[in-house]
Design a protein around this motif. Structure first.
Motif, PDB file in Angstrom:
ATOM      1  N   THR A  20       0.740  -1.348   0.038  1.00  0.00           N
ATOM      2  CA  THR A  20      -0.076   0.257   0.204  1.00  0.00           C
ATOM      3  C   THR A  20       0.801   1.463   0.348  1.00  0.00           C
ATOM      4  OG1 THR A  20      -1.572  -1.552   1.252  1.00  0.00           O
ATOM      5  CG2 THR A  20      -1.836   1.633   1.350  1.00  0.00           C
ATOM      6  N   VAL A  21       0.443   1.683  -1.013  1.00  0.00           N
ATOM      7  CA  VAL A  21       1.546   3.216  -0.945  1.00  0.00           C
ATOM      8  C   VAL A  21       0.433   4.365  -0.729  1.00  0.00           C
ATOM      9  CG1 VAL A  21       2.531   5.016  -2.541  1.00  0.00           C
ATOM     10  CG2 VAL A  21       3.049   3.042  -2.753  1.00  0.00           C
ATOM     11  N   ASP A  22       0.997   4.989   0.736  1.00  0.00           N
ATOM     12  CA  ASP A  22       0.359   6.332   1.508  1.00  0.00           C
ATOM     13  C   ASP A  22       0.113   7.338   0.327  1.00  0.00           C
ATOM     14  OD1 ASP A  22      -0.846   4.393   2.675  1.00  0.00           O
ATOM     15  OD2 ASP A  22       0.556   4.415   4.428  1.00  0.00           O
ATOM     16  N   ALA A  23       1.429   7.775  -0.187  1.00  0.00           N
ATOM     17  CA  ALA A  23       1.644   9.498  -1.092  1.00  0.00           C
ATOM     18  C   ALA A  23       2.584   9.116  -1.356  1.00  0.00           C
ATOM     19  CB  ALA A  23       1.927  10.129   0.578  1.00  0.00           C
ATOM     20  N   PRO A  24       2.905   9.835  -2.321  1.00  0.00           N
ATOM     21  CA  PRO A  24       1.960  10.442  -2.793  1.00  0.00           C
ATOM     22  C   PRO A  24       1.297  10.457  -3.563  1.00  0.00           C
ATOM     23  CG  PRO A  24       4.274  11.063  -4.567  1.00  0.00           C
ATOM     24  CD  PRO A  24       3.925   9.800  -3.394  1.00  0.00           C
ATOM     25  N   VAL A  25       0.318   9.285  -4.228  1.00  0.00           N
ATOM     26  CA  VAL A  25      -0.672   9.357  -4.452  1.00  0.00           C
ATOM     27  C   VAL A  25      -0.789   8.056  -3.687  1.00  0.00           C
ATOM     28  CG1 VAL A  25      -1.937   8.328  -6.905  1.00  0.00           C
ATOM     29  CG2 VAL A  25       0.012  10.317  -6.555  1.00  0.00           C
ATOM     30  N   ARG A  26      -2.198   7.907  -3.763  1.00  0.00           N
ATOM     31  CA  ARG A  26      -2.967   6.144  -3.218  1.00  0.00           C
ATOM     32  C   ARG A  26      -2.753   5.302  -3.668  1.00  0.00           C
ATOM     33  NH1 ARG A  26      -7.213   5.757   0.527  1.00  0.00           N
ATOM     34  NH2 ARG A  26      -8.431   6.963  -1.610  1.00  0.00           N
ATOM     35  N   SER A  27      -2.354   3.484  -3.414  1.00  0.00           N
ATOM     36  CA  SER A  27      -2.383   2.977  -5.214  1.00  0.00           C
ATOM     37  C   SER A  27      -2.679   1.663  -3.825  1.00  0.00           C
ATOM     38  CB  SER A  27      -1.484   2.751  -6.208  1.00  0.00           C
ATOM     39  OG  SER A  27       0.058   2.674  -4.912  1.00  0.00           O
TER      40      SER A  27
END
Length: 207
Positions: free
Chosen positions: A75-82
């Motif tokens: 899970t990527v929280d920042a800069p773009v959620r994915s």
């Protein structure tokens, strides 16, 4: 990580010959991998992409969860959620802010499945997969550094090598550098690593 897994899943890869029989792993590396072995793992990460097309490195932060043998949530929280989720033969990804979701059945794409397994080999300390897919060089530390060079012809299209920094007591993977054939590379630094945690229900559900 997500960009590389997307390339793996969405790219059109030729069916190259299988890799040679499993390589011999240096004794020090094999001992470290046994110590790294985990049934489950969670961590925070900071990811930095170094790419020739970027004016400056691209930073991202997020979290991961892993369960043997082939379940991952990245899970990527920042800069773009994915979100990327692998649950056996099912791979799912989502860009929640854009309303985009996609699911693939890897049982219908054996080459993509092999690539995903090869890319995630540093999670969980699976020595058999390491020996199957990589030649391993080991440099004692502290911290120790393992360099994994792909043996599989298909995996070589994505990766030139993986460098793993291993430290701490008990040993943990602290940093991962994924070098691509183009010269671009990505650094992943792990923190707040928890080995064999209790994972919440639904951790590996499609995003």
């Amino acid at each position: 990580m997500l960009w590389l897994l997307h390339a793996t899943l969405l790219g059109a890869w030729a069916a190259d010959p299988p890799a040679a029989p499993a390589a011999e792993v240096p004794a020090a590396a094999a001992a470290a991998w046994r110590e790294l072995s985990a049934e489950r793992l969670t961590a925070r990460f900071e990811q930095v992409q170094h790419r020739s097309v970027l004016a400056k490195p691209l930073h991202a932060t997020g979290s991961l969860a892993y369960a043997r043998p082939d379940r991952v949530r990245w899970t990527v929280d920042a800069p773009v959620r994915s979100v990327f989720v692998l649950d056996g033969a099912r791979a799912s990804s989502a860009l929640p802010d854009l309303g985009h979701r996609e699911t693939l059945d890897l049982s219908q794409q054996p080459e993509a499945a092999r690539l995903v397994q090869g890319l995630l080999v540093w999670l969980g300390g699976d020595l058999a997969r390491v020996a199957r897919d990589y030649d391993v060089a080991w440099q004692d530390g502290p911290p120790a550094v393992a360099t994994l060079t792909p043996r599989d012809p298909t995996l070589k299209k994505l990766l030139a090598r993986i460098e793993l920094t291993v430290g701490g007591a008990p040993r943990q993977v602290e940093r991962v550098v994924l070098h691509e054939p183009s010269g671009d590379y990505v650094e992943i630094t792990l923190s707040d690593v928890v080995v064999d945690p209790v994972l919440p229900p639904g951790t590996f559900d499609p995003p």
